[in-house]
Design a protein around this motif. Structure first.
Motif, PDB file in Angstrom:
ATOM      1  N   LYS A   1     -78.161 -81.142  28.277  1.00 58.39           N
ATOM      2  CA  LYS A   1     -78.931 -81.298  29.506  1.00 58.39           C
ATOM      3  C   LYS A   1     -78.030 -81.359  30.730  1.00 58.39           C
ATOM      4  O   LYS A   1     -78.334 -80.763  31.781  1.00 58.39           O
ATOM      5  CB  LYS A   1     -79.790 -82.556  29.408  1.00 58.39           C
ATOM      6  N   GLU A   2     -76.915 -82.065  30.588  1.00 56.23           N
ATOM      7  CA  GLU A   2     -76.010 -82.266  31.723  1.00 56.23           C
ATOM      8  C   GLU A   2     -74.888 -81.224  31.756  1.00 56.23           C
ATOM      9  O   GLU A   2     -73.979 -81.331  32.586  1.00 56.23           O
ATOM     10  CB  GLU A   2     -75.422 -83.681  31.664  1.00 56.23           C
ATOM     11  N   GLU A   3     -74.932 -80.258  30.851  1.00 53.47           N
ATOM     12  CA  GLU A   3     -73.888 -79.229  30.730  1.00 53.47           C
ATOM     13  C   GLU A   3     -72.505 -79.864  30.637  1.00 53.47           C
ATOM     14  O   GLU A   3     -71.536 -79.447  31.288  1.00 53.47           O
ATOM     15  CB  GLU A   3     -73.971 -78.232  31.890  1.00 53.47           C
ATOM     16  N   ASP A   4     -72.423 -80.874  29.780  1.00 54.61           N
ATOM     17  CA  ASP A   4     -71.184 -81.619  29.548  1.00 54.61           C
ATOM     18  C   ASP A   4     -70.414 -80.924  28.425  1.00 54.61           C
ATOM     19  O   ASP A   4     -70.556 -81.260  27.238  1.00 54.61           O
ATOM     20  CB  ASP A   4     -71.523 -83.063  29.174  1.00 54.61           C
ATOM     21  N   ALA A   5     -69.618 -79.939  28.799  1.00 56.16           N
ATOM     22  CA  ALA A   5     -68.912 -79.128  27.810  1.00 56.16           C
ATOM     23  C   ALA A   5     -67.899 -79.947  27.008  1.00 56.16           C
ATOM     24  O   ALA A   5     -67.698 -79.702  25.813  1.00 56.16           O
ATOM     25  CB  ALA A   5     -68.210 -77.962  28.504  1.00 56.16           C
ATOM     26  N   ASP A   6     -67.231 -80.906  27.652  1.00 52.39           N
ATOM     27  CA  ASP A   6     -66.212 -81.705  26.968  1.00 52.39           C
ATOM     28  C   ASP A   6     -66.826 -82.484  25.802  1.00 52.39           C
ATOM     29  O   ASP A   6     -66.275 -82.510  24.694  1.00 52.39           O
ATOM     30  CB  ASP A   6     -65.541 -82.668  27.945  1.00 52.39           C
ATOM     31  N   THR A   7     -67.957 -83.145  26.055  1.00 53.52           N
ATOM     32  CA  THR A   7     -68.622 -83.913  24.992  1.00 53.52           C
ATOM     33  C   THR A   7     -69.108 -82.994  23.884  1.00 53.52           C
ATOM     34  O   THR A   7     -68.937 -83.279  22.688  1.00 53.52           O
ATOM     35  CB  THR A   7     -69.813 -84.709  25.556  1.00 53.52           C
TER      36      THR A   7
ATOM     37  N   ASP B   1     -79.242 -87.688  20.270  1.00 54.59           N
ATOM     38  CA  ASP B   1     -79.419 -88.035  21.680  1.00 54.59           C
ATOM     39  C   ASP B   1     -78.171 -87.703  22.496  1.00 54.59           C
ATOM     40  O   ASP B   1     -78.268 -87.229  23.640  1.00 54.59           O
ATOM     41  CB  ASP B   1     -79.752 -89.531  21.816  1.00 54.59           C
ATOM     42  N   ILE B   2     -76.988 -87.964  21.927  1.00 52.01           N
ATOM     43  CA  ILE B   2     -75.742 -87.633  22.616  1.00 52.01           C
ATOM     44  C   ILE B   2     -75.639 -86.122  22.819  1.00 52.01           C
ATOM     45  O   ILE B   2     -75.279 -85.637  23.902  1.00 52.01           O
ATOM     46  CB  ILE B   2     -74.528 -88.155  21.809  1.00 52.01           C
ATOM     47  N   LEU B   3     -75.969 -85.386  21.757  1.00 49.77           N
ATOM     48  CA  LEU B   3     -75.934 -83.927  21.830  1.00 49.77           C
ATOM     49  C   LEU B   3     -76.934 -83.403  22.866  1.00 49.77           C
ATOM     50  O   LEU B   3     -76.617 -82.525  23.685  1.00 49.77           O
ATOM     51  CB  LEU B   3     -76.254 -83.353  20.447  1.00 49.77           C
ATOM     52  N   LYS B   4     -78.112 -83.952  22.851  1.00 45.34           N
ATOM     53  CA  LYS B   4     -79.172 -83.536  23.791  1.00 45.34           C
ATOM     54  C   LYS B   4     -78.755 -83.810  25.234  1.00 45.34           C
ATOM     55  O   LYS B   4     -78.931 -82.966  26.127  1.00 45.34           O
ATOM     56  CB  LYS B   4     -80.458 -84.288  23.458  1.00 45.34           C
ATOM     57  N   LYS B   5     -78.155 -84.974  25.456  1.00 43.82           N
ATOM     58  CA  LYS B   5     -77.719 -85.356  26.803  1.00 43.82           C
ATOM     59  C   LYS B   5     -76.602 -84.428  27.286  1.00 43.82           C
ATOM     60  O   LYS B   5     -76.578 -84.011  28.444  1.00 43.82           O
ATOM     61  CB  LYS B   5     -77.238 -86.808  26.796  1.00 43.82           C
ATOM     62  N   ALA B   6     -75.681 -84.097  26.364  1.00 45.60           N
ATOM     63  CA  ALA B   6     -74.578 -83.208  26.740  1.00 45.60           C
ATOM     64  C   ALA B   6     -75.085 -81.823  27.126  1.00 45.60           C
ATOM     65  O   ALA B   6     -74.580 -81.197  28.078  1.00 45.60           O
ATOM     66  CB  ALA B   6     -73.585 -83.106  25.588  1.00 45.60           C
TER      67      ALA B   6
END
Length: 277
Positions: A254-260, A247-252
């Motif tokens: 989806k939100e283009e959260d490169a840092d995470t 879920d964390i990976l999927k959210k990152a």
């Protein structure tokens, strides 16, 4: 020693092949007479038996390589040599071991439960190999009724078969870690390959990553259903932990959260390298 291996499938077959040439008098028990004949022709067993009722009365060690419920049935319906050691290769331990110990409490034998971490996705003696034990991990389950001498003897015995790391732990600890290192990977492999919508001829587009991840999706449905249900609570916790990370990976993504995403990649790379130490 006189050693009898009960069940010459891929695990039991690997035991008799690994025992060949080690100076033991090895016998095999299997319901399939063709398998017994092949193992004898290979020089891996001195003789084969469909039931083994008489030979295990003479055996110093009996290695039972059957499904958990069948191991218990075999123990219940057979007599073993007094003072001998019985071991197994069952993939779950807590409830199974309690039942086994109860069945053996008046039989003057010692049950030292074990788990070779060296299975194959294919079934049967034809896929057995002594090489599968070389450098593999082995878990010995220490029960309060086990003697230190029997544990030490089994530790040396499996080391002689080629196992590199032999860990001794409680049945509860075994079932907890195995739910993560063995059962969860099978859950993931099955889920991955069954999620294919088969729009394309998938086999023509795969590389090593897909091939490696799905190797164990070729699964023994009877055995693994029994293993999953027997270790249900631990397995469900391991699945939940995996889902949380997914879920964390999927959210990152989806939100283009490169840092995470990069932090997760760095952490996974570090942990993977540590596995080889």
């Amino acid at each position: 020693m006189i050693i009898t291996v009960v069940g010459l499938g891929v695990v039991g077959g690997s035991f008799v092949k690994a025992l060949k040439g080690q100076g033991h008098e090895v016998y095999g028990v299997d319901v399939d007479e063709e398998t017994l004949a092949r193992a004898k022709a290979d020089g891996c067993i001195k003789e084969g038996f469909v039931d083994g009722r008489e030979i295990i009365k003479k055996s110093d060690m009996t290695i039972i390589c059957l499904y958990p419920s069948l191991v218990l049935d075999y123990i219940k319906n057979h007599e073993f040599k007094k003072g001998s050691i019985i071991t197994d290769a069952v993939g779950v331990k807590t409830n199974f071991l309690n039942e086994a110990m109860d069945l053996l409490k008046d039989k003057d034998v010692e049950f030292v439960s074990g788990h070779p971490m060296a299975g194959r996705e294919n079934k049967g003696y034809l896929y057995a190999s002594k090489e599968v034990f070389q450098g593999a991990n082995y878990i010995l389950i220490q029960h309060e009724e086990n003697s230190k001498s029997a544990i030490a003897m089994m530790e040396q015995f499996v080391s002689n078969l080629g196992f590199h790391s032999v860990k001794i732990m409680s049945p509860q600890a075994h079932d907890e870690i195995i739910s993560f290192t063995s059962q969860l990977p099978h859950v993931i492999a099955v889920s991955l390959i069954d999620s294919d919508n088969q729009k394309y001829d998938t086999g023509k587009y795969i590389g090593d990553s897909y091939r490696d991840l799905t190797r164990i999706a070729n699964i023994n449905e009877d055995l693994w259903t029994e293993l999953f249900f027997t270790n249900k609570n631990n397995l469900l916790k391991s699945i939940q932990g995996f889902e949380d990370q997914l879920d964390i990976l999927k959210k990152a993504i989806k939100e283009e959260d490169a840092d995470t995403l990069k932090a997760m990649f760095i952490e996974s790379s570090k942990r993977r390298k540590n596995l080889e130490k």
